[in-house]
Design a protein around this motif. Sequence first.
Motif, PDB file in Angstrom:
ATOM      1  N   ASP A 163      -4.693  14.350  -6.647  1.00  0.00           N
ATOM      2  CA  ASP A 163      -4.409  15.187  -7.816  1.00  0.00           C
ATOM      3  C   ASP A 163      -3.278  16.165  -7.504  1.00  0.00           C
ATOM      4  O   ASP A 163      -2.408  16.423  -8.346  1.00  0.00           O
ATOM      5  CB  ASP A 163      -5.659  15.948  -8.239  1.00  0.00           C
ATOM      6  N   LYS A 164      -3.282  16.712  -6.298  1.00  0.00           N
ATOM      7  CA  LYS A 164      -2.204  17.620  -5.910  1.00  0.00           C
ATOM      8  C   LYS A 164      -0.858  16.896  -5.900  1.00  0.00           C
ATOM      9  O   LYS A 164       0.162  17.448  -6.344  1.00  0.00           O
ATOM     10  CB  LYS A 164      -2.469  18.189  -4.509  1.00  0.00           C
ATOM     11  N   ILE A 165      -0.851  15.665  -5.395  1.00  0.00           N
ATOM     12  CA  ILE A 165       0.410  14.917  -5.322  1.00  0.00           C
ATOM     13  C   ILE A 165       0.969  14.663  -6.714  1.00  0.00           C
ATOM     14  O   ILE A 165       2.147  14.922  -6.992  1.00  0.00           O
ATOM     15  CB  ILE A 165       0.191  13.595  -4.568  1.00  0.00           C
ATOM     16  N   VAL A 166       0.125  14.148  -7.611  1.00  0.00           N
ATOM     17  CA  VAL A 166       0.594  13.833  -8.963  1.00  0.00           C
ATOM     18  C   VAL A 166       0.971  15.112  -9.706  1.00  0.00           C
ATOM     19  O   VAL A 166       1.952  15.153 -10.456  1.00  0.00           O
ATOM     20  CB  VAL A 166      -0.481  13.040  -9.727  1.00  0.00           C
ATOM     21  N   GLN A 167       0.202  16.171  -9.504  1.00  0.00           N
ATOM     22  CA  GLN A 167       0.526  17.432 -10.165  1.00  0.00           C
ATOM     23  C   GLN A 167       1.868  17.979  -9.693  1.00  0.00           C
ATOM     24  O   GLN A 167       2.678  18.434 -10.506  1.00  0.00           O
ATOM     25  CB  GLN A 167      -0.586  18.453  -9.906  1.00  0.00           C
ATOM     26  N   ARG A 168       2.117  17.928  -8.397  1.00  0.00           N
ATOM     27  CA  ARG A 168       3.389  18.450  -7.900  1.00  0.00           C
ATOM     28  C   ARG A 168       4.560  17.602  -8.389  1.00  0.00           C
ATOM     29  O   ARG A 168       5.633  18.129  -8.698  1.00  0.00           O
ATOM     30  CB  ARG A 168       3.379  18.519  -6.366  1.00  0.00           C
ATOM     31  N   ALA A 169       4.397  16.309  -8.444  1.00  0.00           N
ATOM     32  CA  ALA A 169       5.461  15.451  -8.986  1.00  0.00           C
ATOM     33  C   ALA A 169       5.702  15.766 -10.458  1.00  0.00           C
ATOM     34  O   ALA A 169       6.851  15.809 -10.918  1.00  0.00           O
ATOM     35  CB  ALA A 169       5.086  13.980  -8.796  1.00  0.00           C
ATOM     36  N   THR A 170       4.634  15.976 -11.209  1.00  0.00           N
ATOM     37  CA  THR A 170       4.771  16.323 -12.620  1.00  0.00           C
ATOM     38  C   THR A 170       5.443  17.675 -12.786  1.00  0.00           C
ATOM     39  O   THR A 170       6.283  17.863 -13.680  1.00  0.00           O
ATOM     40  CB  THR A 170       3.393  16.328 -13.296  1.00  0.00           C
ATOM     41  N   VAL A 171       5.092  18.625 -11.936  1.00  0.00           N
ATOM     42  CA  VAL A 171       5.724  19.953 -11.986  1.00  0.00           C
ATOM     43  C   VAL A 171       7.224  19.840 -11.735  1.00  0.00           C
ATOM     44  O   VAL A 171       8.030  20.517 -12.395  1.00  0.00           O
ATOM     45  CB  VAL A 171       5.059  20.896 -10.958  1.00  0.00           C
ATOM     46  N   ALA A 172       7.625  18.980 -10.790  1.00  0.00           N
ATOM     47  CA  ALA A 172       9.048  18.810 -10.504  1.00  0.00           C
ATOM     48  C   ALA A 172       9.799  18.314 -11.737  1.00  0.00           C
ATOM     49  O   ALA A 172      10.916  18.769 -12.027  1.00  0.00           O
ATOM     50  CB  ALA A 172       9.233  17.843  -9.337  1.00  0.00           C
ATOM     51  N   VAL A 173       9.196  17.397 -12.475  1.00  0.00           N
ATOM     52  CA  VAL A 173       9.835  16.865 -13.682  1.00  0.00           C
ATOM     53  C   VAL A 173       9.870  17.919 -14.781  1.00  0.00           C
ATOM     54  O   VAL A 173      10.902  18.144 -15.426  1.00  0.00           O
ATOM     55  CB  VAL A 173       9.106  15.594 -14.157  1.00  0.00           C
ATOM     56  N   LEU A 174       8.745  18.596 -15.003  1.00  0.00           N
ATOM     57  CA  LEU A 174       8.684  19.584 -16.080  1.00  0.00           C
ATOM     58  C   LEU A 174       9.527  20.817 -15.773  1.00  0.00           C
ATOM     59  O   LEU A 174      10.068  21.442 -16.690  1.00  0.00           O
ATOM     60  CB  LEU A 174       7.234  19.987 -16.333  1.00  0.00           C
ATOM     61  N   ASN A 175       9.645  21.171 -14.496  1.00  0.00           N
ATOM     62  CA  ASN A 175      10.485  22.317 -14.139  1.00  0.00           C
ATOM     63  C   ASN A 175      11.938  22.090 -14.534  1.00  0.00           C
ATOM     64  O   ASN A 175      12.654  23.042 -14.880  1.00  0.00           O
ATOM     65  CB  ASN A 175      10.402  22.599 -12.638  1.00  0.00           C
ATOM     66  N   ALA A 176      12.389  20.835 -14.450  1.00  0.00           N
ATOM     67  CA  ALA A 176      13.761  20.539 -14.854  1.00  0.00           C
ATOM     68  C   ALA A 176      13.998  20.892 -16.313  1.00  0.00           C
ATOM     69  O   ALA A 176      15.124  21.223 -16.706  1.00  0.00           O
ATOM     70  CB  ALA A 176      14.060  19.061 -14.612  1.00  0.00           C
ATOM     71  N   ILE A 177      12.963  20.840 -17.121  1.00  0.00           N
ATOM     72  CA  ILE A 177      13.078  21.197 -18.541  1.00  0.00           C
ATOM     73  C   ILE A 177      12.883  22.694 -18.735  1.00  0.00           C
ATOM     74  O   ILE A 177      13.734  23.383 -19.316  1.00  0.00           O
ATOM     75  CB  ILE A 177      12.027  20.424 -19.367  1.00  0.00           C
ATOM     76  N   TYR A 178      11.786  23.215 -18.210  1.00  0.00           N
ATOM     77  CA  TYR A 178      11.405  24.591 -18.541  1.00  0.00           C
ATOM     78  C   TYR A 178      12.245  25.633 -17.825  1.00  0.00           C
ATOM     79  O   TYR A 178      12.349  26.763 -18.312  1.00  0.00           O
ATOM     80  CB  TYR A 178       9.919  24.801 -18.249  1.00  0.00           C
ATOM     81  N   GLU A 179      12.849  25.291 -16.705  1.00  0.00           N
ATOM     82  CA  GLU A 179      13.722  26.268 -16.052  1.00  0.00           C
ATOM     83  C   GLU A 179      14.955  26.569 -16.884  1.00  0.00           C
ATOM     84  O   GLU A 179      15.616  27.582 -16.672  1.00  0.00           O
ATOM     85  CB  GLU A 179      14.137  25.769 -14.662  1.00  0.00           C
ATOM     86  N   GLU A 180      15.266  25.689 -17.827  1.00  0.00           N
ATOM     87  CA  GLU A 180      16.352  25.964 -18.766  1.00  0.00           C
ATOM     88  C   GLU A 180      15.872  26.780 -19.964  1.00  0.00           C
ATOM     89  O   GLU A 180      16.693  27.286 -20.729  1.00  0.00           O
ATOM     90  CB  GLU A 180      16.975  24.645 -19.251  1.00  0.00           C
TER      91      GLU A 180
END
Length: 501
Positions: A163-180
């Motif tokens: 769960d940690k692995i998939v969550q961190r991968a998902t965070v990496a993708v979503l951060n690309a959007i939300y950091e903007e």
Amino acid sequence: MIHGREKSDSTVVATKPTNTAETIVHAQHDDGKAVEPVERRAGTKRNADEQSTLRAQDRNRVSQALGRIRQVARQRKKERFTALLHHISVNCLRMAFFALKRDAAPGVDGLMWRTYEADLDRNLTDLHERVHRGAYRALPSRRTYIPKADGRQRPLAIAALEDKIVQRATVAVLNAIYEEDFLGFSYGFRPKRGQHDALDALAVGIGSKQVNFILDADIASFFDSVSKEKLIRFVEHRVGDPRIIRLIQKWMKAGILEDGVVAISETGTGQGSVISPLLANVYLHYTFDLWAERWRRREAAGDMIIVRYADDIIVGFEHEDDAQRFLDAMRGRLQEFSLSLNPGKTRLIEFGRHAAVRRAQRGLGKPETFTFLGFVHICGQSRRGSFLLKRRSRRDRMQAKLKEIKEELRRQMHRPIPEQGRWLTQVTKGYFAYHAVPTNLAALRAFRFCVTRLWHCTLRRRSQKDGFTWERMPKLADDYLPKPQILHPWPNIRFAVRYSR
């Protein structure tokens, strides 16, 4: 084989190998005299070389893909991303795995990082397949508690390793959007932003703007009060991929395991999980940040500064009337989204460059202080008599840290003094790394003195006839404990470097 390498004093010529097991390299000086043959150094094993190369290639590929998402998110502020799951590739999962802490506590699966790494490629390939065909199932998070400085317990949710692995991968993708999308005054749990960045922004804001009042706001039990239904609606503003939404819903519905019972709540994001900080920032972005920025532009009559680190919010005002109106409006705004202010930790105080003079004119005492990210903020004066924001380490946090050191020294009581000294060196350096800010030198000296005294008491308790006197401690402390010194630059200097605009 060695080709094309030249040296000033010799020329290397590679001969044809006469044996498949080894290659002899003959060298001769510029004058033609032969030197002793040299056997070529054995190369690294193939798998070791490939692992390093592949990880670098994976990082490059993932970075390029996320860069494209970031560019679209920057250019199209209202774009909904309908195809994101394919970015959670095996390469992305591998990067997420290596970003996890090696010695982190296991979840309900009991799986450790080293065990999973033993057959990493097969494990990640299988995990990737399950995620993409919808067979991935989130496990409940294991509930644990850590002590807080005030004596209470902070609940944390420890997720299973996959769960940690998939969550961190998902965070990496979503951060690309939300950091903007996230606003500049939001600092908590964001890439390339830390606690000292928030502290610098606050200090610069108080020193450069007309700040006369400070609202120290704290949201009560924020991580346990977040509405899951509203959170999903907020995420759907930018994420239109139903598979990503289902992943987030799976983690929310997995529940918390405590005392053998799995509890599933309609609210809360599970503080301590990998994805909860990002979800918390998304929730506060829509419930508070956008609203506060709009209020500052349209409603405030004077200067106003905002600094938010997770659910800790500091707002500075020029006029008291603005502060009162904002506080009342903020209560109503948060109530609309199932949140409330903690009455015991939310205060409106007079604070700033002119606070001391104005309070003295009214016959009042010194300006009140407020705490933020482990520091007490004080209205002080420089040697020239001008206003100076002073920061001191919180006394309760320091006492809690010293209590931990005392308990650990008791456990290490009979270990050799050098081992104790090396451990205390690490602890003291870690404390100084965060707290060694300008105007806080006295607190650093007090901390080091208390650590020295605790160490002396521990050494004296090793034997009833111990003759380890206090006179010997300064020399011992100097051998191991670092000297108190300011390690951080002044806030305005570092802030100007990071935000040159």
